[in-house]
Every structure is written in C-alpha cells, then in structure tokens.
Write an enzyme that holds these catalytic residues in place. Structure first.
Site, PDB file in Angstrom:
ATOM      1  N   LYS A  52      45.300 -39.871 -30.706  1.00  0.00           N
ATOM      2  CA  LYS A  52      45.938 -41.113 -30.250  1.00  0.00           C
ATOM      3  C   LYS A  52      46.240 -41.030 -28.751  1.00  0.00           C
ATOM      4  O   LYS A  52      46.011 -41.976 -28.008  1.00  0.00           O
ATOM      5  CB  LYS A  52      47.208 -41.389 -31.071  1.00  0.00           C
ATOM      6  CG  LYS A  52      46.867 -41.841 -32.487  1.00  0.00           C
ATOM      7  CD  LYS A  52      48.038 -41.851 -33.446  1.00  0.00           C
ATOM      8  CE  LYS A  52      47.525 -42.144 -34.864  1.00  0.00           C
ATOM      9  NZ  LYS A  52      48.548 -42.133 -35.895  1.00  0.00           N
ATOM     10  N   GLN A  96      54.544 -40.455 -36.408  1.00  0.00           N
ATOM     11  CA  GLN A  96      53.466 -39.932 -37.246  1.00  0.00           C
ATOM     12  C   GLN A  96      54.003 -39.521 -38.613  1.00  0.00           C
ATOM     13  O   GLN A  96      54.960 -38.755 -38.708  1.00  0.00           O
ATOM     14  CB  GLN A  96      52.808 -38.735 -36.526  1.00  0.00           C
ATOM     15  CG  GLN A  96      51.564 -38.220 -37.192  1.00  0.00           C
ATOM     16  CD  GLN A  96      50.416 -39.240 -37.188  1.00  0.00           C
ATOM     17  OE1 GLN A  96      50.150 -39.898 -36.195  1.00  0.00           O
ATOM     18  NE2 GLN A  96      49.757 -39.374 -38.315  1.00  0.00           N
ATOM     19  N   ASP A 119      52.208 -49.877 -35.696  1.00  0.00           N
ATOM     20  CA  ASP A 119      51.571 -49.515 -36.970  1.00  0.00           C
ATOM     21  C   ASP A 119      51.667 -50.671 -37.966  1.00  0.00           C
ATOM     22  O   ASP A 119      51.017 -50.650 -39.007  1.00  0.00           O
ATOM     23  CB  ASP A 119      52.275 -48.285 -37.588  1.00  0.00           C
ATOM     24  CG  ASP A 119      51.594 -46.969 -37.216  1.00  0.00           C
ATOM     25  OD1 ASP A 119      50.377 -46.995 -36.940  1.00  0.00           O
ATOM     26  OD2 ASP A 119      52.286 -45.933 -37.217  1.00  0.00           O
TER      27      ASP A 119
END
Ligand code: NAD
Length: 283
Positions: A52, A96, A119
């Site tokens: 990422k 994460q 997200d």
C-alpha cells in the site's frame, strides 16, 4: 480457452488515472495523504502494508505508517485514530486487519471518521453503499467491478453468483453487481446445491478462502470467473479459490492468482484516497 483479465494491467491503468488526477490536485496545493496503521507483526499484514505504501509513492500520495507494538492498548489505538481524524494533511485512514485479539476491530472501524474511511468499512459508508449513494466503494469488490468493466462485459440482466458472504467481500460484491442490474445470488457455507447454482452463473465471483474450491464442473461454458481468494496450495504456492487449470478451459474470462484481484484492491484504495482528498478539500 478463457481470456485472462490481468489485474496487473487493469490496476496499472487505474493507478495511471489516479496519478494524473493527483498531479492536478497538487497544482492546487493538495497532496492526498494516507495513514496506514499496523498493529503487531503479522507477516501477511506487513506485506499488504508495504504494498500500500509503495502504491502511494507510485501515484504521488503522501503516506504515513504507524507501526504499533502487538501489546498496544485499545485506548492507545483509538486515540491515534482520533488524532488522524483531525489532521488536515491526512485524507484517508486505514487500519490493517486482522488486529491482535485483545483489540476490538469494530470499535476501531467505528472510530475512523467516515469521510476518511477509505476501506469503506464504517457502518455509515456500508449503509450508503446499500442505497447506492456512496463516497467510497470497498476496495476488493470495486476492483472486481473495474476488471469486469475493463473488458466491456455487460452485467445487466446476467445471472451473477457470489460465493461468500463476508462484510468486506461477498456482501458488498453482491450489492455492486445488483447496482449494475445483475440478477444476484449469494452462496455461502450453508448453501445447498452449490454446484447447480454456480453452473448457471454468467458471472461467478469466488470469495471463499479455500484453495481451488471452484472446479470446472461448477462453471458454465463461457462464464466470467473472478477469483478473489488468496490461499496457499498443498505445495505452499499462492493460489485462488478457483481451480485455474481446469476452469480456464471452460470459462470465457478468468482472473489469475496472483496478478488478478489482489493488485486491483490496492489500486482501488488509491482511488478512494484520491476521492477522500477531493471531498475533504473541495478541490
Ligand atoms: P471469510 O472467511 O470472511 O468468508 C468466506 C465466505 O465463504 C463465508 O461467507 C462462507 O460462508 C463462505 N464459505 C465457506 N465455505 C464454503 C463452502 N463450502 N461453500 C460455500 N461457501 C463457503 O473470507 P473473506 O474475507 O471474504 O475472504 C475470502 C477470500 O478472499 C480469502 O481467500 C481472502 O484471503 C481473500 N481476499 C482477497 C482480497 C484481495 O485483495 N484479493 C481481499 C480480501 C479477501
């Protein structure tokens, strides 16, 4: 033989588009910023976070990593999230997953400001997806849709089957196919006649988490098969939920693993961060 939809190629095109728009934002004094939080030392999470960060550099974003020790308390993590919610130079925040067991993932997701929730896991963003009025789409299903579109495949009126009903893949995937007017069936671990249902699918999405689960006898001749799974086979080699070797001979289109949906997920995260930067700055 199926045509392979390359996630490497489609994701490169998405990132090129994002990079170009990022240049335009920079000209207006805005540098899109993504904060990535990682707690503990899970090796798979480390790989994802590195990828990422690398993608951020590729498209010209500012990225900041917050690597916290496994014993971080919930309050420490939540206070970091709150701090990032307030920062003007950070437009996207992601934590994460999975988190160490003593930390409540739900609480963390709920604490991320919805307008920075790149997200798209926050209930307010999930709800907006449900009614089709969204800021962000969850990265993996959005990546699958981008792959379908890249081939000009029509979803409207097609029989679409999604195997898997998780909140991050299966359910939103079904919703996005529905938004495109597909006739959608969601299958899961309690589904009866799975093979029969799958073999009627014009578009089949596998998000099960079981290596080579979808075999050729479950696939309709000429179907579009999208493989979300990331697994290890009996030899420790990376593989998807679809038995690529047999299904490739029968499907019309297929996505490989690796090099399929995986790179798309990261490209869509870049897209979402760009969207967040634009919305938050009004540029
Ligand atoms: P999950 O474990 O949360 O969900 C799996 C789903 O599969 C469940 O809804 C379950 O009902 C269903 N299932 C299990 N056994 C089944 C069976 N025998 N028949 C029918 N359905 C069955 O997993 P997830 O988070 O949705 O992820 C699925 C896969 O996708 C995993 O391999 C994961 O690593 C991968 N993944 C990939 C990306 C990417 O970027 N490519 C992103 C997220 C997840």
């Amino acid at each position: 033989m199926a045509k392979i939809i390359s996630g490497k190629e489609v994701s490169a095109a998405v990132k090129a588009r994002v990079r170009e728009e990022c240049e335009q934002l920079k000209a207006q004094g805005v540098v899109p910023g993504l904060a990535v939080i990682i707690v503990g030392d899970d090796p798979a999470s480390r790989v994802y976070v590195n990828n990422k960060k690398k993608a951020c550099a590729e498209v010209g974003f500012h990225s900041e990593e917050f690597a916290l020790p496994a014993e971080t308390t919930e309050e420490e993590l939540l206070s970091l999230v709150r701090e990032l919610n307030e920062r003007k130079d950070i437009h996207g925040i992601l934590c994460q997953l999975p988190l160490p067991k003593h930390l409540d993932e739900k609480k963390v997701i709920h604490t991320i400001a919805p307008e920075k929730d790149v997200d798209a896991f926050h209930p307010s963003n999930v709800g907006q997806i449900m009614i089709g009025e969204y800021r962000f789409l969850p990265c993996t299903p959005a990546g699958v849709m981008e792959m379908i579109k890249s081939e000009g495949i029509e979803v409207s009126g097609k029989n679409c089957v999604v195997i898997g009903r998780s909140n991050i893949v299966g359910k939103p995937m079904a919703m996005l196919l529905l938004h495109e007017n597909g006739t959608v069936t969601i299958c899961h671990s309690r589904t009866k006649n799975l093979k029969e249902i799958c073999s009627q699918a014009d578009i089949l999405v596998a998000a099960v988490g079981k290596p080579k689960f979808v075999t050729a006898d479950m696939v309709k001749e000429g179907a579009v098969v999208l493989d979300v799974g990331i697994n290890r086979d009996e030899n420790g080699k990376l593989c998807g939920d679809v038995d690529f070797a047999s299904v490739e001979k029968k499907a019309g289109y297929i996505t490989p693993v690796p090099g399929g949906v995986g790179p798309m997920t990261i490209a869509m995260l870049m897209q979402n961060t760009l969207t967040a930067a634009k919305l938050l700055t009004g540029c």
